[in-house]
Design an enzyme around this catalytic site. Structure first.
Site, PDB file in Angstrom:
ATOM      1  CB  CYS A 238      50.385  32.333   1.850  1.00  0.00           C
ATOM      2  SG  CYS A 238      51.985  31.495   1.944  1.00  0.00           S
TER       3      CYS A 238
ATOM      4  CG  HIS B  19      50.278  34.772   5.811  1.00  0.00           C
ATOM      5  ND1 HIS B  19      49.266  33.838   5.680  1.00  0.00           N
ATOM      6  CD2 HIS B  19      51.423  34.143   5.428  1.00  0.00           C
ATOM      7  CE1 HIS B  19      49.771  32.689   5.242  1.00  0.00           C
ATOM      8  NE2 HIS B  19      51.077  32.851   5.076  1.00  0.00           N
TER       9      HIS B  19
ATOM     10  CD  GLU C  33      46.259  35.237   6.833  1.00  0.00           C
ATOM     11  OE1 GLU C  33      46.807  34.122   6.736  1.00  0.00           O
ATOM     12  OE2 GLU C  33      46.474  36.168   6.019  1.00  0.00           O
TER      13      GLU C  33
END
Length: 284
Positions: free
Chosen positions: A104, A198, A200
């Site tokens: 991002c 994202h 993560e």
């Protein structure tokens, strides 16, 4: 042993808010994911948005095998000191010849530093999930996307995006809403791999970020009011909790193993770490 620098993209106030709603900073979340893949890795956390942020005395960027940049609500176009300090760190890492990964905000920083253009996505924001991401011709077979299927979903929460890739970049994946969902950017001897989505984020953290962004979600016309965003976020959080409700919720939201299973959801991070090991980073 891998030595990684994890650069938290948030300002001091935004970090405090993130901790208040998720229990940890964005950099700490990334460190947890890194340790899930490489328990022996040493992660140094840095907050380059802060004017007083610095590496330990006598430590150079080249002491690290790679750098990871987290997400952030900041906008590159604002060119505030908190933004320019992070651009400087990205530039320095790449010019030092380091491999860099970002999601991002990190991807947007790398694109701007290398001469690309970042701004509001003219096709609209993504809040919740980026849907039906597919590899480009250059992305098929690229090691960043190793293990990805023909199409996949991923956690996403952004309004800005890479609008024009920098010279020499390779766009690796996109979807109907955004042409640049994954990208490789060579610059200054270093190499950046990144995603606009994202990989993560766990679902509980995604749910918390959606609640914080409720006003933006409503303004974008994706929900009628904050209560609707909260209800949606509650279902995403319930997916994280698992149990009997998880199956029906996954069906309702059209989510599959590509995003529900942590190893699949985090695929790009694991691939980045694998490539560091394959190229000899972290060797004694």
């Amino acid at each position: 042993m891998l030595r990684l620098l994890i650069a938290d993209g948030n300002t001091r106030d935004d970090r405090a808010q993130h901790v208040a709603v998720t229990g940890r900073t964005s950099a700490e979340s990334y460190a947890d994911v890194v340790h899930a893949y490489r328990p022996e890795a040493q992660c140094r956390l840095l907050s380059p948005a802060d004017a007083d942020a610095a590496l330990p005395d006598g430590t150079a960027l080249t002491a690290y095998d790679g750098v990871i940049f987290t997400g952030s609500p900041l906008k590159v176009g604002e060119r505030s000191p908190a933004v320019t300090r992070q651009c400087d760190l990205m530039r320095a890492a790449l010019e030092a010849g380091l491999p860099v990964f970002g999601s991002c905000w990190g991807t947007q920083l790398a694109a701007v530093v290398a001469g690309g253009d970042v701004g509001p996505n003219p096709r609209g924001p993504e809040y919740g999930f980026a849907r039906r991401i597919t590899a480009t011709a250059e992305g098929r077979g690229h090691p960043l996307l190793s293990g990805r299927g023909a199409a996949w979903d991923a956690p996403a929460i952004h309004s800005d995006a890479v609008i024009a890739p920098p010279p020499g970049a390779r766009v690796l994946a996109g979807n109907a809403l955004l042409e640049v969902q994954a990208i490789e950017i060579p610059h200054g001897g270093g190499l950046f791999w990144g995603t606009q989505y994202h990989p993560e984020l766990d679902f509980d953290e995604l749910a918390a970020m959606l609640r914080v962004s409720a006003a933006d979600v409503v303004e974008a016309g994706l929900a009628p009011d904050a209560a609707a965003v909260s209800a949606y976020a509650a279902e995403i959080a319930a997916l994280h909790a698992g149990g009997a409700a998880a199956g029906p919720l996954a069906w309702r939201h059209g989510l599959g193993a590509d995003v529900l299973e942590p190893d699949q959801r985090r695929r790009e991070i694991g691939n980045f770490l694998d490539r560091l090991v394959e190229t000899g980073a972290g060797a004694p």
